[in-house]
Scaffold this active site. Structure first.
Site, mmCIF file in Angstrom:
data_model
loop_
_atom_site.group_PDB
_atom_site.id
_atom_site.type_symbol
_atom_site.label_atom_id
_atom_site.label_comp_id
_atom_site.label_asym_id
_atom_site.label_seq_id
_atom_site.Cartn_x
_atom_site.Cartn_y
_atom_site.Cartn_z
ATOM 1 C CG ASP A 191 12.781 58.894 57.750
ATOM 2 O OD1 ASP A 191 13.626 58.896 56.830
ATOM 3 O OD2 ASP A 191 11.655 59.406 57.632
ATOM 4 C CG ASP B 7 10.636 60.275 50.301
ATOM 5 O OD1 ASP B 7 10.416 59.094 50.624
ATOM 6 O OD2 ASP B 7 10.788 61.203 51.128
HETATM 7 C C1 DGJ Z 1 10.724 60.909 54.186
HETATM 8 C C2 DGJ Z 1 12.189 60.648 54.069
HETATM 9 O O1 DGJ Z 1 12.489 59.413 54.641
HETATM 10 C C3 DGJ Z 1 12.969 61.770 54.730
HETATM 11 O O2 DGJ Z 1 14.352 61.514 54.654
HETATM 12 C C4 DGJ Z 1 12.631 63.079 54.063
HETATM 13 O O3 DGJ Z 1 13.108 63.096 52.753
HETATM 14 C C5 DGJ Z 1 11.137 63.300 54.097
HETATM 15 N N1 DGJ Z 1 10.417 62.181 53.564
HETATM 16 C C6 DGJ Z 1 10.763 64.542 53.324
HETATM 17 O O4 DGJ Z 1 9.413 64.736 53.301
#
Ligand code: DGJ
Length: 730
Positions: free
Chosen positions: A543, A475
């Site tokens: 997301d 991430d």
């Molecule tokens: C942002 C990501 O897009 C999510 O899927 C998740 O992994 C969160 N970070 C976790 O903090």
């Protein structure tokens, strides 16, 4: 007498022009750079400058390229169609601008030599060497040609042979020129949970720039992707369409300059914003690659070109399979412990997917990662939540017959962390100004080799301690505010060296772990570009997993990236039924992020069957050709299909995207990409328990399906419909 003199001088002038023209053509060298269907033709002029004289459909006779010297009308200096525009005699946006070691701010480039190199049956490379006749600088232009895919990667290498450092004020990867009556640019904007919003506009004279100055998570507002259509807006199956992407995960800049004689110049490369790169003598500077493809049959073919190229040459294990998974982010967020995870591991097996992915929140002790305010950077397992460590979970997963994967965000740090206490100088921030964070975190300074080692060791440590670890979600949630590096002597180099540092860590990891699946995530799609995807097997598009939104988001990503790279998770976002959510997630790399134990028996049975169906058709989805049949932007229902290379097996997805009264598909939709001479059985799959197919199932010829089509009967009560297409051998 006067008339006679005028006549003589006119004849003399004509003779000079004729002699000059002959001389020019005699001395001009033409360099055709060809793929299966296209050609970029470069020309070395009599005064040794390198111009582009053509970019378009390939001619059957190479010798005829020399006849198109005046394809682009010339300006007074004849350098406006330069293959790599300098600052000398130039009146337009340059591809390269520099400050020489003595402070002089000009560069001119003349042709030295060129070479063709055959790398494989499909791939070759053209290098054209240029040099400044006055100042000691060499520039080599590279064109890597993927013949059958009609894809080109283009970049340049700049070498400083002067006594001191030079400053690169602009250093484009590619400089292209096309000529048409009009140009339509499609590009994307967005933000968190709003990725890939398309806009298409006709380009007007002057410069339109797409760029990023975000440093990290650089594609957050705008990715380095573009589609240019010639003479008319883009269409799926006809017209000249150029699709491209800069392989760079940092600040970029793509200029489209329409000149007064209607030529379109495209300059793409690293953004020179705050980045006058200081280049030492005898240290080659390689720009990132611009990858592009030109199709004469619309955006559909152009995107398939890129998909094939990406699977064969760019994305990690693009020809291999992908793992289905259950992720715990939305089912637990930071609130989990060992017993809860044990339950989720069992659910992973029950659901029938391959892997359990443990998300954020498993680390930090002095500052436990119980929300996003603390702990980032402290990659020691949290003893309160997971007293037996990761190894125990990996083993438990193995005992349960599933694989185990884990989330990391190793480039970032919370101010509330032991890492920040120990290494405040590792953080990107201005020393004398207020601190700004995004999601309560700073970016680590990857220009610093010590930070590079740290990031490498975080991931390497996980693998060495847990050899059965099967997956990483990487991430990256923050942009850079107030960029500054305590490591850099010259701050102008920082934005570039950050990305180079990131790539060198990823390169090192990939050397050690060449195939392990890694998901490229950046708080959603903040880093989806082909530079990063060289190191990843898949990306997280957004997301936003609300399935109707996702139909649009995935549709747009599909112009650039193949379905096997798109991680699509079924979540609880939105109000659509589980069938709709699963059907949408199936057009890519299928995953789940739901509480399996809350599914009703019918819902669970549906998911289990859909996962099996996905397995049956994954070859077509992952490695087949994608055809967009009906766009969600102009229709009540979106429709698209994938078909395997042999044209024996395909799958068609249809989704209602307009929930108003009496909306749906009321006419057949024509399929594409089948073999007209073959017979195909059409069958509805992914039926929810207790429901029956609403279509006219049966055997149809490819000819019928592509000429007349089939109605998936999408409407209220049948909001998503999946059809299996299988060759029927008589
Ligand atoms: C942002 C990501 O897009 C999510 O899927 C998740 O992994 C969160 N970070 C976790 O903090």
């Amino acid at each position: 007498m006067r008339t006679y003199l005028r006549f003589v001088s006119l004849i003399a002038a004509v003779l000079i022009i004729v002699i000059n023209t002959l001389k020019t053509s005699a001395q001009e060298t033409v360099i055709p750079i060809e793929t299966k269907d296209n050609a970029i033709v470069l020309q070395v002029t009599a005064d040794k400058h390198l111009n582009i004289i053509y970019f378009g459909k390939k001619l059957s006779d190479k010798n005829e390229y020399q006849n198109i010297t005046h394809f682009f009308p010339l300006d007074g200096n004849g350098v406006f169609n330069s293959a790599y525009t300098t600052t000398t005699r130039n009146l337009f946006e340059p591809a390269i601008a520099i400050t020489n070691a003595d402070g002089n701010k000009t560069i001119d480039l003349v042709y030295v030599s060129h070479a063709f190199d055959k790398i494989s049956d499909d791939v070759s490379e053209v290098q054209v060497k240029l040099k400044d006749p006055v100042y000691n600088i060499d520039v080599t232009l590279f064109y890597k040609l993927y013949n059958s895919e009609n894809v080109i990667e283009q970049w340049s290498v700049i070498e400083n042979h002067q006594k001191g450092n030079i400053s690169l004020n602009k250093y484009a990867s590619a400089n292209l020129l096309v000529h048409a009556k009009s140009y339509w640019l499609k590009h994307y904007y967005g933000g968190w949970a709003e990725e890939m919003r398309p806009e298409e506009t006709q380009l007007t004279h002057g410069i339109k720039t797409l760029d990023s100055k975000l440093g990290a998570r650089a594609d957050y507002f705008q990715p380095p992707s573009f589609m240019v259509s010639l003479d008319k807006p883009s269409a799926e199956d006809d017209g000249d369409v150029l699709i491209g992407n800069l392989e760079w995960s940092g600040n970029y800049r793509i200029d489209f300059e329409l000149d007064p004689t209607d030529n379109l110049k495209l300059l793409a490369g690293i953004n020179n914003y705050a980045s006058d790169y200081s280049l030492k003598p005898n240290t080659p500077f390689e720009t990132p690659k611009l990858v592009y493809t030109l199709s004469h049959h619309g955006a559909g073919e152009a995107s398939r070109n890129l998909h094939t190229w990406a699977r064969k040459y760019q994305i990690v294990d693009g020809m291999g399979p992908r793992l289905t998974l259950l992720n715990n982010w939305e089912s637990t967020y930071f609130d989990f412990n060992e017993p809860k995870l044990s339950g989720l591991l069992k659910d992973t097996k029950k659901l029938g997917v391959d892997l359990f992915l443990l998300d954020d929140g498993w680390f930090g002790n002095k500052y436990p990662r119980n929300d996003d305010h603390a702990g980032l950077g402290d990659w020691q397992v949290n003893k309160a939540k997971l007293p037996n460590g990761i190894a125990h979970l990996v083993k438990e997963a193995k005992d349960d017959g599933v694989k185990f994967g884990i989330w990391v965000e190793p480039e970032m740090v919370n101010p509330k962390s032991e890492l920040y206490e120990k290494h405040p100088d590792w953080v990107v921030k201005q020393p004398k100004r207020d601190e700004y964070t995004m999601r309560n975190q700073f970016v680590l300074d990857l220009s610093n080799p010590k930070v590079q080692d740290f990031v490498f060791n975080v991931v390497d440590g996980l693998f060495t301690q847990n050899p059965d670890l099967a997956y990483i979600k990487w991430d990256c949630n923050a942009v850079m505010y107030n960029a500054y590096s305590a490591n850099e002597k010259d701050q102008s180099n920082f934005y570039v060296d950050y990305v180079k540092g990131l790539y060198s860590v990823l390169e090192k990891l990939r050397t050690k772990y060449p195939k392990v699946p890694m998901m490229l995530c950046s708080g959603g799609g903040g880093r989806v570009d082909y530079g990063a995807l060289k190191y990843f097997t898949e990306y997280w598009p957004s997301d936003d997993t609300e399935p109707i939104e996702r139909v649009f988001i995935q549709w747009e990503y599909s112009y650039l990236y193949p379905a096997l790279a798109s991680s699509n998770h079924v979540t609880d976002w939105g109000k659509e039924p589980i069938k709709f959510r699963v059907d949408v997630a199936m057009m890519g790399k299928l995953g789940f992020d739901i509480v399996v134990s809350k599914l009703s028996p019918d819902q669970l049975a549906f998911c289990q069957q859909a996962i099996k169906n996905y397995g049956d058709f994954s070859e077509a989805i992952w490695h087949g050709d994608q055809y967009r049949l009906q766009s969600p932007w102009d229709n009540d229902a979106a429709s698209l299909m994938y078909v395997d290379a042999a044209k024996t097996r395909g799958i068609m997805f249809n989704y209602l995207v307009n929930n108003r009264y009496h909306k749906g598909t009321f006419a057949p939709i024509k399929l594409k990409g089948l073999d007209a001479g073959k017979k195909y059985r059409i069958k509805e799959i992914n039926l929810y328990p207790g429901t029956r197919s609403g279509i006219k199932e049966g055997v149809y010829s490819g000819d019928f399906l592509m000429t007349v089509g089939i109605n998936p009967e999408v409407r209220e009560g049948r909001t998503s419909v999946v059809l299996a297409i299988e060759e029927e051998k008589s």
